[in-house]
Structure formats: structure tokens, C-alpha cells
Design a protein around this motif. Structure first.
Motif, PDB file in Angstrom:
ATOM      1  N   ASP A 172      17.128  24.792  10.360  1.00 14.14           N
ATOM      2  CA  ASP A 172      18.458  25.319  10.064  1.00 14.14           C
ATOM      3  C   ASP A 172      19.548  24.310  10.434  1.00 14.14           C
ATOM      4  N   LEU A 173      19.249  23.394  11.337  1.00  8.31           N
ATOM      5  CA  LEU A 173      20.213  22.372  11.743  1.00  8.31           C
ATOM      6  C   LEU A 173      20.016  21.076  10.971  1.00  8.31           C
ATOM      7  N   GLU A 174      18.745  20.719  10.760  1.00  6.51           N
ATOM      8  CA  GLU A 174      18.415  19.485  10.051  1.00  6.51           C
ATOM      9  C   GLU A 174      16.944  19.553   9.656  1.00  6.51           C
ATOM     10  N   PRO A 175      16.602  19.217   8.424  1.00  2.00           N
ATOM     11  CA  PRO A 175      15.199  19.286   8.009  1.00  2.00           C
ATOM     12  C   PRO A 175      14.294  18.459   8.925  1.00  2.00           C
ATOM     13  N   GLY A 176      13.216  19.088   9.370  1.00  2.00           N
ATOM     14  CA  GLY A 176      12.223  18.418  10.202  1.00  2.00           C
ATOM     15  C   GLY A 176      12.562  18.332  11.679  1.00  2.00           C
ATOM     16  N   LEU A 177      13.716  18.844  12.076  1.00  3.37           N
ATOM     17  CA  LEU A 177      14.132  18.768  13.477  1.00  3.37           C
ATOM     18  C   LEU A 177      13.373  19.789  14.318  1.00  3.37           C
ATOM     19  N   ARG A 178      12.968  19.379  15.509  1.00 11.10           N
ATOM     20  CA  ARG A 178      12.320  20.268  16.480  1.00 11.10           C
ATOM     21  C   ARG A 178      13.019  20.087  17.813  1.00 11.10           C
ATOM     22  N   MET A 179      12.945  21.104  18.655  1.00  7.55           N
ATOM     23  CA  MET A 179      13.583  21.040  19.968  1.00  7.55           C
ATOM     24  C   MET A 179      12.702  21.659  21.037  1.00  7.55           C
ATOM     25  N   VAL A 180      12.799  21.075  22.243  1.00  6.29           N
ATOM     26  CA  VAL A 180      12.137  21.642  23.412  1.00  6.29           C
ATOM     27  C   VAL A 180      13.138  21.659  24.564  1.00  6.29           C
ATOM     28  N   PRO A 181      13.105  22.725  25.371  1.00  5.39           N
ATOM     29  CA  PRO A 181      13.990  22.770  26.543  1.00  5.39           C
ATOM     30  C   PRO A 181      13.430  21.901  27.663  1.00  5.39           C
ATOM     31  N   PHE A 182      14.328  21.492  28.546  1.00  7.61           N
ATOM     32  CA  PHE A 182      13.920  20.732  29.714  1.00  7.61           C
ATOM     33  C   PHE A 182      14.649  21.260  30.944  1.00  7.61           C
ATOM     34  N   GLU A 183      13.902  21.782  31.884  1.00  9.19           N
ATOM     35  CA  GLU A 183      14.407  22.262  33.173  1.00  9.19           C
ATOM     36  C   GLU A 183      15.685  23.104  33.072  1.00  9.19           C
ATOM     37  N   ARG A 184      15.792  23.881  32.062  1.00 10.15           N
ATOM     38  CA  ARG A 184      16.911  24.804  31.861  1.00 10.15           C
ATOM     39  C   ARG A 184      18.280  24.139  31.788  1.00 10.15           C
ATOM     40  N   THR A 185      18.330  22.814  31.764  1.00  7.54           N
ATOM     41  CA  THR A 185      19.618  22.138  31.732  1.00  7.54           C
ATOM     42  C   THR A 185      19.766  21.158  30.575  1.00  7.54           C
ATOM     43  N   ALA A 186      18.693  20.931  29.847  1.00  8.94           N
ATOM     44  CA  ALA A 186      18.751  19.965  28.746  1.00  8.94           C
ATOM     45  C   ALA A 186      17.878  20.440  27.584  1.00  8.94           C
ATOM     46  N   ILE A 187      18.192  19.899  26.415  1.00  8.21           N
ATOM     47  CA  ILE A 187      17.420  20.153  25.204  1.00  8.21           C
ATOM     48  C   ILE A 187      17.048  18.799  24.619  1.00  8.21           C
ATOM     49  N   ILE A 188      15.766  18.626  24.325  1.00  9.51           N
ATOM     50  CA  ILE A 188      15.294  17.397  23.700  1.00  9.51           C
ATOM     51  C   ILE A 188      15.091  17.683  22.215  1.00  9.51           C
ATOM     52  N   ALA A 189      15.787  16.918  21.371  1.00  8.24           N
ATOM     53  CA  ALA A 189      15.679  17.071  19.924  1.00  8.24           C
ATOM     54  C   ALA A 189      14.854  15.916  19.377  1.00  8.24           C
ATOM     55  N   TYR A 190      13.958  16.226  18.431  1.00  4.70           N
ATOM     56  CA  TYR A 190      13.092  15.181  17.881  1.00  4.70           C
ATOM     57  C   TYR A 190      12.596  15.533  16.488  1.00  4.70           C
ATOM     58  N   ARG A 191      12.079  14.514  15.820  1.00  7.36           N
ATOM     59  CA  ARG A 191      11.426  14.664  14.525  1.00  7.36           C
ATOM     60  C   ARG A 191      10.034  14.067  14.627  1.00  7.36           C
ATOM     61  N   VAL A 192       9.132  14.591  13.820  1.00  9.18           N
ATOM     62  CA  VAL A 192       7.775  14.048  13.771  1.00  9.18           C
ATOM     63  C   VAL A 192       7.599  13.369  12.418  1.00  9.18           C
ATOM     64  N   THR A 193       7.336  12.081  12.463  1.00  6.50           N
ATOM     65  CA  THR A 193       6.993  11.322  11.263  1.00  6.50           C
ATOM     66  C   THR A 193       5.617  10.726  11.554  1.00  6.50           C
ATOM     67  N   ASN A 194       5.490   9.419  11.472  1.00  3.21           N
ATOM     68  CA  ASN A 194       4.236   8.805  11.925  1.00  3.21           C
ATOM     69  C   ASN A 194       4.258   8.642  13.443  1.00  3.21           C
ATOM     70  N   ALA A 195       5.396   8.998  14.044  1.00 13.34           N
ATOM     71  CA  ALA A 195       5.574   9.001  15.498  1.00 13.34           C
ATOM     72  C   ALA A 195       6.488  10.164  15.849  1.00 13.34           C
ATOM     73  N   VAL A 196       6.623  10.431  17.129  1.00 12.45           N
ATOM     74  CA  VAL A 196       7.640  11.382  17.588  1.00 12.45           C
ATOM     75  C   VAL A 196       8.901  10.560  17.802  1.00 12.45           C
TER      76      VAL A 196
END
Length: 105
Positions: free
Chosen positions: A59-83
Motif C-alpha cells: 500500500d506504500l510502495e510495491p514490494g516494500l516490507r517492514m519489521v519492527p525493532f525494539e518498539r522504537t524503530a521500523i526497518i523497511a526493505y525490499r527483496v530482490t536478489n538480495a534484501v
């Protein structure tokens, strides 16, 4: 599943540097800031073990994924041939509005 290489976009590196500065200033401790950023980087490496484990955010960007980190940060990433770590958002930053800024609709 085979481990996937983790890379960082320039904006993600800039985000990590900014997080370091914020924490170093708030805590008056380079050690605390360095430790926090090192834990984020370690978490990013673990994404390579299960690259599709993050929450899809197409909904934000095609292929975008997110994971929380210690309740204070969000890590945004895409998966191609690498993360590919695209951003690290810290401290309640309104990342959703940042993605919608470039939305032509």
C-alpha cells in the motif's frame, strides 16, 4: 532456505547515522548510541535468513516490507536478489506520509 545477502540503500545508511546522533545527544553516550545502531544492523542481517518474514506494505510502495525493532524503530526493505534495506524509521516518525509524498495520485 538459503540465506540472502543484505544491502543498504544510501538513505538507510543516512537514517542509521541520524539515529546514532539522536541517541548520542539524548543519552550523552556514544556507547549507548553505537550499541543501539549495532543491534539494528544485527536485526537487518537476520532479515536475510527469512526475507519474506516482514509485513508486506504494498500500500506504500510495491514490494516494500517492514519489521519492527525494539518498539522504537521500523526497518523497511525490499527483496530482490538480495534484501535491500531502504530505510530505518526511528521514534514514531510518520513514515507512511513520507511514502505518500511521492504518490502522483
Amino acid at each position: 532456505m538459503r540465506r540472502v545477502k543484505v544491502t543498504y540503500r544510501p538513505q538507510a545508511i543516512s537514517d542509521l547515522q541520524g539515529i546514532y546522533r539522536i541517541i548520542a545527544q539524548a543519552s550523552q553516550s556514544d556507547t549507548a548510541a553505537s550499541g543501539f545502531v549495532q543491534r539494528i544492523v544485527a536485526r537487518c542481517r537476520k532479515i536475510g535468513d527469512v526475507p519474506n518474514g516482514g509485513r508486506p506494505r504494498d500500500d506504500l510502495e510495491p514490494g516494500l516490507r517492514m519489521v519492527p525493532f525494539e518498539r522504537t524503530a521500523i526497518i523497511a526493505y525490499r527483496v530482490t536478489n538480495a534484501v535491500e534495506i531502504t530505510n530505518v524509521f526511528y521514534g514514531g516518525r510518520d513514515y507512511e506520509s513520507l511514502y505518500h509524498v511521492s504518490d502522483p495520485d
